[in-house]
Design a protein around this motif. Structure first.
Motif, PDB file in Angstrom:
ATOM      1  N   LYS A 516      27.909  36.383  39.944  1.00 20.75           N
ATOM      2  CA  LYS A 516      28.166  37.808  39.704  1.00 20.75           C
ATOM      3  C   LYS A 516      28.759  38.461  40.950  1.00 20.75           C
ATOM      4  CE  LYS A 516      25.878  42.035  38.040  1.00 20.75           C
ATOM      5  NZ  LYS A 516      24.575  42.630  37.614  1.00 20.75           N
ATOM      6  N   GLY A 517      28.244  38.074  42.116  1.00 22.13           N
ATOM      7  CA  GLY A 517      28.787  38.607  43.353  1.00 22.13           C
ATOM      8  C   GLY A 517      30.217  38.139  43.588  1.00 22.13           C
ATOM      9  N   LEU A 518      30.521  36.878  43.283  1.00 17.58           N
ATOM     10  CA  LEU A 518      31.865  36.333  43.465  1.00 17.58           C
ATOM     11  C   LEU A 518      32.866  37.000  42.524  1.00 17.58           C
ATOM     12  CD1 LEU A 518      30.979  32.534  43.833  1.00 17.58           C
ATOM     13  CD2 LEU A 518      31.661  34.116  45.646  1.00 17.58           C
ATOM     14  N   VAL A 519      32.441  37.247  41.299  1.00 13.99           N
ATOM     15  CA  VAL A 519      33.321  37.939  40.348  1.00 13.99           C
ATOM     16  C   VAL A 519      33.601  39.359  40.831  1.00 13.99           C
ATOM     17  CG1 VAL A 519      33.498  38.843  37.993  1.00 13.99           C
ATOM     18  CG2 VAL A 519      32.586  36.537  38.384  1.00 13.99           C
ATOM     19  N   ALA A 520      32.572  40.005  41.384  1.00 14.41           N
ATOM     20  CA  ALA A 520      32.743  41.370  41.887  1.00 14.41           C
ATOM     21  C   ALA A 520      33.754  41.432  43.023  1.00 14.41           C
ATOM     22  CB  ALA A 520      31.394  41.924  42.346  1.00 14.41           C
ATOM     23  N   VAL A 521      33.865  40.360  43.817  1.00 17.32           N
ATOM     24  CA  VAL A 521      34.856  40.318  44.902  1.00 17.32           C
ATOM     25  C   VAL A 521      36.266  40.470  44.348  1.00 17.32           C
ATOM     26  CG1 VAL A 521      35.919  38.848  46.659  1.00 17.32           C
ATOM     27  CG2 VAL A 521      33.422  38.952  46.458  1.00 17.32           C
ATOM     28  N   ASN A 522      36.573  39.732  43.268  1.00 16.27           N
ATOM     29  CA  ASN A 522      37.930  39.770  42.711  1.00 16.27           C
ATOM     30  C   ASN A 522      38.170  40.957  41.794  1.00 16.27           C
ATOM     31  OD1 ASN A 522      38.514  37.474  44.122  1.00 16.27           O
ATOM     32  ND2 ASN A 522      38.823  36.153  42.342  1.00 16.27           N
ATOM     33  N   GLU A 523      37.079  41.565  41.305  1.00 15.31           N
ATOM     34  CA  GLU A 523      37.252  42.725  40.423  1.00 15.31           C
ATOM     35  C   GLU A 523      37.264  44.042  41.192  1.00 15.31           C
ATOM     36  OE1 GLU A 523      34.207  42.530  37.475  1.00 15.31           O
ATOM     37  OE2 GLU A 523      35.331  41.138  36.185  1.00 15.31           O
ATOM     38  N   ALA A 524      36.426  44.135  42.227  1.00 11.80           N
ATOM     39  CA  ALA A 524      36.328  45.421  42.923  1.00 11.80           C
ATOM     40  C   ALA A 524      36.090  45.264  44.420  1.00 11.80           C
ATOM     41  CB  ALA A 524      35.183  46.245  42.309  1.00 11.80           C
ATOM     42  N   PHE A 531      44.313  39.911  42.652  1.00 12.30           N
ATOM     43  CA  PHE A 531      44.090  39.412  41.293  1.00 12.30           C
ATOM     44  C   PHE A 531      44.298  40.482  40.221  1.00 12.30           C
ATOM     45  CE2 PHE A 531      42.215  36.079  43.778  1.00 12.30           C
ATOM     46  CZ  PHE A 531      42.486  34.933  43.040  1.00 12.30           C
ATOM     47  N   ALA A 532      44.862  41.593  40.596  1.00 11.89           N
ATOM     48  CA  ALA A 532      45.161  42.647  39.620  1.00 11.89           C
ATOM     49  C   ALA A 532      46.126  42.121  38.564  1.00 11.89           C
ATOM     50  CB  ALA A 532      45.768  43.851  40.335  1.00 11.89           C
ATOM     51  N   GLY A 533      45.794  42.348  37.281  1.00  9.73           N
ATOM     52  CA  GLY A 533      46.669  41.953  36.185  1.00  9.73           C
ATOM     53  C   GLY A 533      46.626  40.487  35.820  1.00  9.73           C
ATOM     54  N   ALA A 534      45.716  39.705  36.400  1.00  9.28           N
ATOM     55  CA  ALA A 534      45.641  38.276  36.072  1.00  9.28           C
ATOM     56  C   ALA A 534      45.205  38.092  34.625  1.00  9.28           C
ATOM     57  CB  ALA A 534      44.661  37.575  37.012  1.00  9.28           C
ATOM     58  N   PRO A 535      45.817  37.162  33.891  1.00 10.79           N
ATOM     59  CA  PRO A 535      45.462  36.944  32.478  1.00 10.79           C
ATOM     60  C   PRO A 535      44.222  36.076  32.301  1.00 10.79           C
ATOM     61  CG  PRO A 535      47.256  35.495  33.100  1.00 10.79           C
ATOM     62  CD  PRO A 535      46.965  36.332  34.307  1.00 10.79           C
TER      63      PRO A 535
END
Length: 652
Positions: A516-524, A531-535
């Motif tokens: 969850k922390g790793l995903v948060a790095v790339n999301e916010a 990684f903005a706009g990645a499919p």
């Protein structure tokens, strides 16, 4: 006066002489019969073999070396035939005169002479050594017309190794080279020595070396009848050589080339791995080199250029380059805290922008982050959070948790030369240093371990393996490059068996917190712009690691430092989040902030693998300069990208 003779005495003497002569003759015949008995009966088989060997010659038939292919069947190493001019020093008379005379017929350059001299130093005088390779048909014809002038010199038709992709993937693929004296002695003592009769080249690096047995094949033999002068008259019998098998790798050479292009002239390493099975999808070390230079024996100029370069192109940075992991280490510290019960995910730690320990201030975010729990500490990379966590855990607890993940350990990849790096512990320090005051572990040394600094030094392969183990649920697979072997005779493809994965026993709820922390790095967090706009969904952790220590209370200023003293840029990431299929760990040396230089390369690797998209030329150029975020320009379908093949070797 007439002499009176005693006839009886004369007759007696005559008979005695006849008897003595008869005994001598009988003894001579006895000796002859005895010798004939030895030759015809006792030593019959041995002498028959010797006579046959004088009439015949056993010539080894060297097998064709197997090919190396990528996962899609692209040829990475193969063979081509060419003529070579060779000299046997023991038969050639005065070498200098012979070479000068040959130079009047065939072009022999200074580099050829230097290479020949080096080969002589490594070989025996009765070995046939090449003075020129890749002769043209015209050169062959010119020499053949004057061959009688050159005893000990001959033209041979040989197969030469070639690497069609040139520099791409050279550290992984490796190269072959002429067998040196030390290798000859090792081969002669080996069980398969007979299989290497007549062989002059073996794998020296990479897959060529690791899978030498499979690639080499089985040597054949040819029985020839020879004349008194040693010339072949006719072939009596033969057993054909069996070509080596083809090795099919898990590498995607098009992905490999794309990554190498994205690095440009920068130094660094990248490992892309499938977390589901340990297959290596890309193994990049930059700068690289052309393995074709080594096939005939590298010349002095090229060797010096490669060996003395400050950028060390011969160093496989993915396996042998060790670096502090920086903040990419923090997710593993978080997992250790949860598994060992040292800190709950919900525990909030105040980050004022620094951490005080033993009267020393350790820097964190300027201005501080305030209260952070574990997920936010990973997302915003709070140094204070992980400084304190490192102190709470202690160096030995950190060591014991990180070792099974592969940090500071030999991963077992099917390539030689892997370095262990350093995963510090109190025992390690006692064994490493000699002075008593240096052998002791000081509490202040533990602080920096929590943020991936201090004594920590790992390879990108180790970081990729640990990331893959984390995101797949806690199963460590052996990383490997070879995927299958294709039998050259039957054409059957047999997957190479790998050891089963090792379940490290992590609780699923603990892994979920870290992911969850790793995903948060790339999301916010620090990876959101790239990684903005990645499919697809992804998670990752940027890292910035010190290349040199600046001392206490010295503020980092990249512009004021020489390029090789600037911080390294790191990134470790995975995608897609729901079912991870690819993990990437990479470093761009002395490139600064991880989100600026390393993360953009990872984004393009994920686009390639998961979305089938290849960056535009404009985007590649910007990424090389560390000036890219999300892709710019029009991305191209991977299927439409042609993989350029390096030109085949030509005659001089």
């Amino acid at each position: 006066m007439t002499e009176l003779r005693n006839s009886e005495l004369d007759a007696s003497r005559f008979r005695l002489r006849v008897l003595a002569l008869a005994l001598v003759v009988l003894l001579a015949f006895g000796l002859l019969v005895s010798r004939l008995w030895v030759l015809q009966i006792e030593r019959h088989e041995d002498l028959a073999d010797q006579a046959e060997s004088n009439r015949t010659a056993v010539v080894p038939i060297v097998p064709n070396r197997g090919q190396i292919l990528d996962r899609n069947g692209v040829v990475l190493a193969t063979n081509y035939s060419a003529y070579t001019l060779e000299i046997t020093p023991s038969k050639a008379g005065v070498l200098e005169d012979t070479i000068e005379a040959l130079g009047e017929i065939i072009d022999i350059h200074a580099r050829d002479k230097r290479r020949f001299k080096r080969l002589m130093e490594e070989s025996r005088s009765f070995d046939s050594l090449p003075i020129r390779t890749r002769l043209t048909d015209a050169e062959v014809a010119r020499f053949a017309a004057q061959r009688w002038r050159f005893p000990g010199v001959d033209i041979k038709a040989r197969l030469f190794r070639t690497y069609p992709q040139g520099e791409v993937g050279s550290h992984a693929i490796g190269y072959i080279g002429r067998i040196n004296q030390k290798e000859k002695e090792r081969i002669e003592d080996a069980e398969d020595a007979a299989n290497y009769r007549g062989t002059e080249y073996i794998g020296k690096l990479g897959v060529e070396q690791s899978y030498e047995v499979q690639l080499h094949g089985t040597t054949g033999v040819e029985l020839l009848e020879t004349s008194a002068g040693g010339r072949a008259v006719r072939k009596l019998s033969s057993r054909a050589a069996t070509p080596g098998d083809s090795i099919m790798l898990s590498l995607d050479i098009k992905l490999q080339k794309m990554v190498e292009d994205l690095y440009g002239e920068r130094r660094g390493a990248l490992v892309a791995i499938d977390p589901r099975n340990g297959e290596i999808l890309a193994l990049v070390s930059k700068p690289t080199f052309d393995p074709n230079l080594f096939v005939d024996g590298i010349d002095q100029e090229n060797w010096q250029a490669l060996n003395e370069s400050i950028n060390k192109p011969l160093l496989n940075r993915a396996l042998r380059g060790t670096y502090p992991p920086g903040s990419t280490y923090k997710p593993f510290m978080a997992l250790a805290a949860l598994q060992l019960g040292k800190r709950a995910a919900s525990t909030v730690i105040n980050d004022p922008g620094y951490y005080n320990f033993g009267g020393r201030m350790f820097r964190s975010h300027e201005g501080g982050l305030g209260g952070v729990d574990m997920v936010r500490a990973i997302q915003f990379s709070s140094n204070t959070y992980f400084y304190s966590l490192g102190v709470e855990m202690g160096v030995d607890a950190i060591h014991d948790f990180m070792a099974p993940l592969g940090f500071g350990q030999i991963t077992g990849i099917d390539l030689g030369g892997e370095l262990r790096g350093v995963l510090p512990s109190t025992e390690w320090k006692r064994k490493t240093y000699k002075r008593p005051e240096l052998r002791r572990w000081y509490p202040g040394e533990t602080v920096s371990l929590g943020i991936g600094q201090g004594y920590n030094n790992f390879t990108m392969l180790q970081l990729a393996l640990a990331e893959a183990t984390l995101v797949n649920g806690g199963t460590r697979y052996r990383p490997h490059l070879a995927k299958a072997v294709r039998d050259i005779v039957s054409g059957a493809v047999a997957p190479l068996e790998q050891p089963p994965g090792v379940d490290l026993g992590y609780a699923a709820k603990n892994i979920d917190v870290v992911r969850k922390g790793l995903v948060a790095v790339n999301e916010a967090g620090t990876g959101r712009r790239v990684f903005a706009g990645a499919p697809y969904t992804s998670g990752g952790k940027t890292g910035t690691a010190q290349a040199v220590s600046l001392g206490q209370n010295v503020k980092y200023n990249a512009r004021a430092l020489e390029e090789h003293k600037r911080d390294h840029s790191l990134f470790a990431a995975f995608a897609p989040v729901e079912d991870p299929q690819i993990v990437v760990a990479l470093i761009v040396e002395n490139a600064g902030f991880g989100a600026a230089s390393a993360a953009p390369i990872a984004r393009r690797v994920f686009d390639y693998w998961l979305a089938g998209l290849y960056p535009s030329e404009e985007d590649i150029a910007a990424t090389r300069l560390g000036q890219s975020g999300p892709p710019i320009g029009k991305q191209r379908p991977v299927a439409e990208i042609e993989l350029p093949t390096a030109a085949s070797p030509k005659p001089w």
